[in-house]
Motif scaffolding. Structure first.
Motif, mmCIF file in Angstrom:
data_model
loop_
_atom_site.group_PDB
_atom_site.id
_atom_site.type_symbol
_atom_site.label_atom_id
_atom_site.label_comp_id
_atom_site.label_asym_id
_atom_site.label_seq_id
_atom_site.Cartn_x
_atom_site.Cartn_y
_atom_site.Cartn_z
ATOM 1 N N ARG A 145 0.842 -1.189 0.000
ATOM 2 C CA ARG A 145 0.000 0.000 0.000
ATOM 3 C C ARG A 145 0.884 1.248 0.000
ATOM 4 N N ALA A 146 0.266 2.402 -0.205
ATOM 5 C CA ALA A 146 1.000 3.667 -0.177
ATOM 6 C C ALA A 146 0.097 4.745 0.387
ATOM 7 N N VAL A 147 0.686 5.697 1.082
ATOM 8 C CA VAL A 147 -0.089 6.852 1.554
ATOM 9 C C VAL A 147 -0.592 7.613 0.329
ATOM 10 N N PRO A 148 -1.679 8.391 0.474
ATOM 11 C CA PRO A 148 -2.316 9.028 -0.695
ATOM 12 C C PRO A 148 -1.375 9.803 -1.612
ATOM 13 N N GLU A 149 -0.446 10.578 -1.060
ATOM 14 C CA GLU A 149 0.415 11.400 -1.915
ATOM 15 C C GLU A 149 1.403 10.566 -2.735
ATOM 16 N N LEU A 150 1.567 9.294 -2.362
ATOM 17 C CA LEU A 150 2.472 8.419 -3.111
ATOM 18 C C LEU A 150 1.722 7.402 -3.964
ATOM 19 N N ASP A 151 0.411 7.509 -3.996
ATOM 20 C CA ASP A 151 -0.397 6.579 -4.782
ATOM 21 C C ASP A 151 -0.535 7.084 -6.221
ATOM 22 N N GLY A 152 0.579 7.332 -6.852
ATOM 23 C CA GLY A 152 0.625 7.839 -8.220
ATOM 24 C C GLY A 152 2.057 7.790 -8.704
ATOM 25 N N ARG A 153 2.300 8.293 -9.904
ATOM 26 C CA ARG A 153 3.632 8.235 -10.504
ATOM 27 C C ARG A 153 4.431 9.529 -10.295
ATOM 28 N N SER A 163 9.449 15.165 -14.855
ATOM 29 C CA SER A 163 9.987 13.864 -14.456
ATOM 30 C C SER A 163 8.947 13.133 -13.627
ATOM 31 N N GLU A 164 8.813 11.832 -13.843
ATOM 32 C CA GLU A 164 7.906 11.023 -13.043
ATOM 33 C C GLU A 164 8.404 9.578 -13.024
ATOM 34 N N TRP A 165 7.850 8.789 -12.102
ATOM 35 C CA TRP A 165 8.193 7.382 -12.019
ATOM 36 C C TRP A 165 7.535 6.622 -13.165
ATOM 37 N N GLN A 166 8.176 5.564 -13.597
ATOM 38 C CA GLN A 166 7.634 4.754 -14.693
ATOM 39 C C GLN A 166 6.329 4.065 -14.278
ATOM 40 N N GLN A 167 6.258 3.665 -13.015
ATOM 41 C CA GLN A 167 5.048 3.098 -12.420
ATOM 42 C C GLN A 167 4.899 3.700 -11.030
ATOM 43 N N LYS A 168 3.829 3.356 -10.351
ATOM 44 C CA LYS A 168 3.697 3.781 -8.963
ATOM 45 C C LYS A 168 4.859 3.197 -8.171
ATOM 46 N N PRO A 169 5.480 3.975 -7.284
ATOM 47 C CA PRO A 169 6.637 3.466 -6.532
ATOM 48 C C PRO A 169 6.352 2.165 -5.779
ATOM 49 N N ALA A 170 5.164 2.048 -5.192
ATOM 50 C CA ALA A 170 4.834 0.821 -4.458
ATOM 51 C C ALA A 170 4.828 -0.384 -5.381
ATOM 52 N N SER A 171 4.378 -0.206 -6.619
ATOM 53 C CA SER A 171 4.349 -1.309 -7.587
ATOM 54 C C SER A 171 5.767 -1.724 -7.975
ATOM 55 N N MET A 172 6.660 -0.751 -8.141
ATOM 56 C CA MET A 172 8.044 -1.066 -8.486
ATOM 57 C C MET A 172 8.802 -1.669 -7.305
ATOM 58 N N LEU A 173 8.365 -1.348 -6.098
ATOM 59 C CA LEU A 173 9.025 -1.861 -4.898
ATOM 60 C C LEU A 173 8.696 -3.334 -4.659
ATOM 61 N N MET A 174 7.519 -3.770 -5.102
ATOM 62 C CA MET A 174 7.055 -5.137 -4.820
ATOM 63 C C MET A 174 8.033 -6.211 -5.299
ATOM 64 N N PRO A 175 8.441 -6.244 -6.563
ATOM 65 C CA PRO A 175 9.382 -7.297 -6.982
ATOM 66 C C PRO A 175 10.744 -7.194 -6.302
ATOM 67 N N LEU A 176 11.132 -6.004 -5.872
ATOM 68 C CA LEU A 176 12.404 -5.837 -5.168
ATOM 69 C C LEU A 176 12.340 -6.491 -3.788
ATOM 70 N N VAL A 177 11.202 -6.326 -3.114
ATOM 71 C CA VAL A 177 11.006 -6.958 -1.807
ATOM 72 C C VAL A 177 11.019 -8.475 -1.954
ATOM 73 N N MET A 178 10.308 -8.983 -2.941
ATOM 74 C CA MET A 178 10.251 -10.435 -3.146
ATOM 75 C C MET A 178 11.638 -11.001 -3.445
ATOM 76 N N ALA A 179 12.397 -10.308 -4.285
ATOM 77 C CA ALA A 179 13.741 -10.781 -4.621
ATOM 78 C C ALA A 179 14.649 -10.776 -3.394
ATOM 79 N N ALA A 180 14.520 -9.747 -2.559
ATOM 80 C CA ALA A 180 15.356 -9.663 -1.352
ATOM 81 C C ALA A 180 15.046 -10.803 -0.386
ATOM 82 N N LEU A 181 13.765 -11.123 -0.213
ATOM 83 C CA LEU A 181 13.389 -12.193 0.713
ATOM 84 C C LEU A 181 13.702 -13.571 0.131
#
Length: 209
Positions: free
Chosen positions: A60-68, A85-103
């Motif tokens: 999940r993400a706080v409201p101000e980060l629920d976007g690109r 400048s903006e993120w390619q996807q929502k930051p939380a979405s890009m963070l998900m595979p990074l968390v899975m790979a780390a674990l």
């Protein structure tokens, strides 16, 4: 009459130039997109594979980060957005595979899954992105990254532990790209702390009779 005619010609020429500039198409802003990444983390060397599994809920993400939008702060309490400048996807979405790979690379779990899934897992990890912004009230500018984690025993739905990770990283340049580079380093550190958080509380739960 000659002076008047000369001035009239100059005025007409000026109006013509002005009209031409108005009719010319405006160059569109070039929008740059950036990915949120992390550095490669060393895989844990374990003598025997773990028998426990974990499910990671959609971050999940706080409201101000629920976007690109890429956010920055020039004045205290005032959050602004980069316009080119903006993120390619929502930051939380890009963070998900990074968390899975780390674990997955930590060796702590036999299986790491993304919810929802039909498999009955041992633990559940819920995450919320609470901060990702570049601060320009200091020099060099700083990236602030905040992630909140809840480590839950899945069968009893009991929260074993929770923690908020806050990492600050200096940017190499005073622009959006510098913020991206700093975000990569901050993300790497947050993932390292998240793995240690899971390791610590996994040991505690496994030791409890």
């Amino acid at each position: 009459m000659i002076v008047f005619h000369h001035r009239s010609l100059l005025l007409a020429f000026a109006l013509l130039l002005s009209g031409c500039s108005i009719l010319q198409p405006v160059s569109p802003l070039v929008l740059k997109e950036y990915r949120l990444e992390s550095a490669s983390m060393a895989k844990s060397m374990v003598s025997s594979p773990s028998s426990v599994s974990i499910e990671i809920s959609t971050i999940r993400a706080v409201p101000e980060l629920d976007g690109r939008h890429m956010l920055y702060v020039q004045h205290p309490y005032q959050i602004e957005r980069y316009q080119q400048s903006e993120w390619q996807q929502k930051p939380a979405s890009m963070l998900m595979p990074l968390v899975m790979a780390a674990l997955e690379g930590s060796g702590l779990f036999q299986v790491v899954l993304h919810s929802p899934n039909p498999i009955n897992v041992t633990y559940r990890l819920e995450l919320e992105l609470v901060q990702l912004e570049q601060e320009f009230t200091v020099h060099p500018s700083l990236i602030h990254l905040g992630l909140r984690a809840y480590f839950t025993e899945n069968k009893s739905r009991t929260i074993v532990a929770w923690q908020e990770f806050n990492v600050t990283q200096a940017a190499p340049t005073e622009d959006a790209y510098g913020g991206v580079i700093a975000s990569r380093l901050a993300t790497t550190e947050v993932l390292r702390q998240l793995v240690e958080f899971c390791r610590s509380h996994l040991r505690q739960t496994m030791a409890t009779p």
